[in-house]
Design an enzyme around this catalytic site. Sequence first.
Site, PDB file in Angstrom:
ATOM      1  N   THR A 114       0.830  -1.212   0.000  1.00 26.44           N
ATOM      2  CA  THR A 114       0.000   0.000   0.000  1.00 26.44           C
ATOM      3  C   THR A 114       0.866   1.265   0.000  1.00 26.44           C
ATOM      4  O   THR A 114       0.370   2.341  -0.273  1.00 26.44           O
ATOM      5  CB  THR A 114      -0.950   0.043   1.232  1.00 26.44           C
ATOM      6  OG1 THR A 114      -0.169  -0.181   2.409  1.00 26.44           O
ATOM      7  CG2 THR A 114      -2.020  -1.027   1.143  1.00 26.44           C
ATOM      8  N   ALA A 146       4.412  -0.633  10.003  1.00 24.67           N
ATOM      9  CA  ALA A 146       3.865  -1.490   8.938  1.00 24.67           C
ATOM     10  C   ALA A 146       2.639  -2.264   9.401  1.00 24.67           C
ATOM     11  O   ALA A 146       2.602  -2.762  10.520  1.00 24.67           O
ATOM     12  CB  ALA A 146       4.939  -2.477   8.478  1.00 24.67           C
ATOM     13  N   SER A 169      -4.441  -1.434   7.779  1.00 26.99           N
ATOM     14  CA  SER A 169      -4.995  -0.423   8.688  1.00 26.99           C
ATOM     15  C   SER A 169      -6.404   0.062   8.374  1.00 26.99           C
ATOM     16  O   SER A 169      -6.775   1.151   8.795  1.00 26.99           O
ATOM     17  CB  SER A 169      -4.050   0.769   8.730  1.00 26.99           C
ATOM     18  OG  SER A 169      -4.000   1.364   7.457  1.00 26.99           O
ATOM     19  N   SER A 211      -3.649   1.420  18.016  1.00 28.89           N
ATOM     20  CA  SER A 211      -4.794   2.173  17.520  1.00 28.89           C
ATOM     21  C   SER A 211      -5.892   2.312  18.561  1.00 28.89           C
ATOM     22  O   SER A 211      -6.094   1.416  19.402  1.00 28.89           O
ATOM     23  CB  SER A 211      -5.365   1.435  16.303  1.00 28.89           C
ATOM     24  OG  SER A 211      -6.622   1.959  15.958  1.00 28.89           O
ATOM     25  N   TYR A 232      -9.443  -5.341  12.664  1.00 27.18           N
ATOM     26  CA  TYR A 232      -8.292  -4.430  12.692  1.00 27.18           C
ATOM     27  C   TYR A 232      -7.916  -4.119  14.139  1.00 27.18           C
ATOM     28  O   TYR A 232      -6.768  -4.285  14.552  1.00 27.18           O
ATOM     29  CB  TYR A 232      -8.636  -3.141  11.916  1.00 27.18           C
ATOM     30  CG  TYR A 232      -7.669  -2.017  12.161  1.00 27.18           C
ATOM     31  CD1 TYR A 232      -6.326  -2.152  11.805  1.00 27.18           C
ATOM     32  CD2 TYR A 232      -8.079  -0.822  12.769  1.00 27.18           C
ATOM     33  CE1 TYR A 232      -5.422  -1.124  12.046  1.00 27.18           C
ATOM     34  CE2 TYR A 232      -7.188   0.200  13.007  1.00 27.18           C
ATOM     35  CZ  TYR A 232      -5.865   0.048  12.647  1.00 27.18           C
ATOM     36  OH  TYR A 232      -4.969   1.056  12.898  1.00 27.18           O
ATOM     37  N   LYS A 254      -4.469  -5.180  16.394  1.00 33.17           N
ATOM     38  CA  LYS A 254      -3.600  -4.208  17.079  1.00 33.17           C
ATOM     39  C   LYS A 254      -3.522  -4.532  18.576  1.00 33.17           C
ATOM     40  O   LYS A 254      -2.460  -4.415  19.194  1.00 33.17           O
ATOM     41  CB  LYS A 254      -4.128  -2.782  16.863  1.00 33.17           C
ATOM     42  CG  LYS A 254      -3.951  -2.270  15.438  1.00 33.17           C
ATOM     43  CD  LYS A 254      -2.499  -1.946  15.146  1.00 33.17           C
ATOM     44  CE  LYS A 254      -2.271  -1.462  13.734  1.00 33.17           C
ATOM     45  NZ  LYS A 254      -0.864  -1.178  13.437  1.00 33.17           N
ATOM     46  N   PHE A 275      -5.373   7.888  17.376  1.00 30.02           N
ATOM     47  CA  PHE A 275      -6.757   8.176  17.034  1.00 30.02           C
ATOM     48  C   PHE A 275      -6.742   8.465  15.522  1.00 30.02           C
ATOM     49  O   PHE A 275      -6.093   7.740  14.794  1.00 30.02           O
ATOM     50  CB  PHE A 275      -7.318   9.236  17.998  1.00 30.02           C
ATOM     51  CG  PHE A 275      -7.649   8.582  19.337  1.00 30.02           C
ATOM     52  CD1 PHE A 275      -6.633   8.023  20.124  1.00 30.02           C
ATOM     53  CD2 PHE A 275      -8.945   8.436  19.776  1.00 30.02           C
ATOM     54  CE1 PHE A 275      -6.916   7.337  21.308  1.00 30.02           C
ATOM     55  CE2 PHE A 275      -9.245   7.751  20.961  1.00 30.02           C
ATOM     56  CZ  PHE A 275      -8.229   7.199  21.721  1.00 30.02           C
ATOM     57  N   GLY A 323     -18.398  -1.993  11.443  1.00 32.75           N
ATOM     58  CA  GLY A 323     -17.209  -1.940  12.301  1.00 32.75           C
ATOM     59  C   GLY A 323     -16.955  -0.593  12.956  1.00 32.75           C
ATOM     60  O   GLY A 323     -16.109  -0.483  13.841  1.00 32.75           O
TER      61      GLY A 323
END
Length: 315
Positions: free
Chosen positions: A33, A70, A73, A113, A137, A141, A165, A279
């Site tokens: 990405t 990395a 996300s 996150s 996700y 994390k 955030f 989500g």
Amino acid sequence: MLVTGGAGYIGSTAVAILLDAGFHVSVLDDLSTGHADSVDSRARLIEGSLLDKDAIRRAIAGCDSVLHFAGKSLVGESVEMPALYMQVNVEGSTNLLDVMKEVGVNQIVFSSSAATYGEPREAILTEESETQPTNPYGESKLKVDQLLSERAVKDGIAALSLRYFNVAGAFKGSRGWLTERHNPETHLIPNVLKASDSHPVTVFGIDWPTADGTCIRDYIHVIDLIDAHIKALKILKNGTHEIINLGSGEGYSVRQVIDTASDVMGRKVPTRDAQRRAGDPAVLVASIEKAQSLLNWKPTKNLSEMISDVYSSTR
Ligand code: UDP
């Protein structure tokens, strides 16, 4: 210093700022990405994946600490492809920690996150708030945060998770603008700035339990975020794992972001109301007291500056 994900939006900004500050930087990025041309040419770029330990070994040679950006996300994508998120984010981070141990590197700052908290049970999230992610996700994390705590005890590493955030804004370095370049772009601010009458920005949900019915997020400028990383490096302590929230401490609704962008651009942003996105929690706002006291840091840029920098970077 090894910067994983150094070709991405946040990682490449970190690379440029670190180089300007005099650090030697090695980048590991699989370019899935990220963009090679976002990596400052003063850095050493190793194209490779965290799923390949040999690539990690090549990239970490000569480094004494790691900024670990990395990873996958995107909340929506994680709901569609949970296994991918576990593999890249959790297995990839495990590989990184294994190689760090092997070669004797013990300092790591990890990009965690706010998604680890899930749907907040209090207005402002502190690092003590319960973690109950609402999407894969956030789960991935959180698993890495837990792994870092374990390795700090077991292997004595010095670890710090920065729970981001909503990162926004752009950085203009000596080599031009670094900004978000995702394809497709899912983040609110770039999409708001791109909106046209024929392609209005989608507002995901207007029936959330908030004052104007749209989701509230806490936006932090990428420059403030990287400044916090540099300060974090200075407080790393062997055998401990700290978790610190990074936001601005203020919440803005999707509508407020759109209105601020309209002010910045001097034209009304066309919008289209739609269903809620899978989500998404309704509200995510950080308590930044711990960041302020432990890192001796504070955010310096407001929402309007974040939007205006992104706007400038695209012109
Ligand atoms: N959002 C939106 N339209 C968009 C992109 C995002 O309404 O085109 C909303 C999204 O539902 C969330 C907020 O904006 O409530 C921030 O989303 P973003 O994807 O930027 O970041 P996230 O909070 O998912 O990390």
